[in-house]
Design an enzyme around this catalytic site. Sequence first.
Site, short mmCIF file in Angstrom:
data_model
loop_
_atom_site.label_atom_id
_atom_site.label_comp_id
_atom_site.label_asym_id
_atom_site.label_seq_id
_atom_site.Cartn_x
_atom_site.Cartn_y
_atom_site.Cartn_z
N TYR A 152 -5.31 8.88 28.33
CA TYR A 152 -6.27 9.92 28.68
C TYR A 152 -7.49 9.86 27.76
CZ TYR A 152 -8.28 14.62 28.93
OH TYR A 152 -9.16 15.69 29.03
N LYS A 156 -11.51 9.26 28.73
CA LYS A 156 -12.57 10.22 28.42
C LYS A 156 -13.68 9.58 27.58
CE LYS A 156 -11.72 12.38 31.04
NZ LYS A 156 -12.46 13.16 32.08
#
Length: 257
Positions: A152, A156
């Site tokens: 994740y 990002k």
Amino acid sequence: MSRIFISGSSTGLGLMAGELLAGQGHKVVLHARNPDRAEDARKAQPRAEAVVTGDVATIAGARDVAAQVNALGRFDAVIHNAGVGYREAYRPTADGLPHVFAINTLSTYILTALIERPGRLVYLSSGMHHQTDANLDDILWKERRWYGAQAYSETKLHDVMLAFAVARLWPGVFSNALEPGWVPTKMGGPGAPDDMRQAHLTQAWLAAGDDPKADVTGKYFYHLKRMDPNPQARDPKLQDRLIAICAEISGVAFPNE
């Protein structure tokens, strides 16, 4: 008033930003993954001009969403809000890609490349992007053991890299990224400590075009204030490599002009 498309906006921060912008008099188009979520979004935000439906987890789905958006006409701004969180297990998509990468990185790239170029682009990142590496050598997690939080965080960072690449390559566009804070959404979890009332304000502010202070590009924000991103996000070589990887995987060329 502006016309704004928000990906991943049937719930959470995307829907909140849409509600705020519609309340300010802007025309807002929302996006939902499936018809049931689309209906929920219509009920939650009846002032929305339309709700585009499609699952951006696949390359074909992301292409279709972009086509639906373009069929509605040009937008003044696009908020890239669609994403999945840091607690995700490894799940391959129909294209054989880690779904966290497919949604958070690749679909954002595809929508950026295929939606008719707006005047403003806004990319949602996360504070978790500060402590990671882009890991472009193993972007699909073929060599490493899966770790959801790391995957994740990398995506990002990719989103900020893409925002800054757009700012560099498309000088006529205001392209910026932000972190909304760790807030108690479905993604963030009930124990998240940041202020939910602040979480959607920056993306709406950057997209609306109502404040000359938002007429900037290649910047990173947290709660309406500029802050420094992960230094890798500003590296043109890494930006170009990320674009090349996404173009190869998706078959969607990035329009440099």
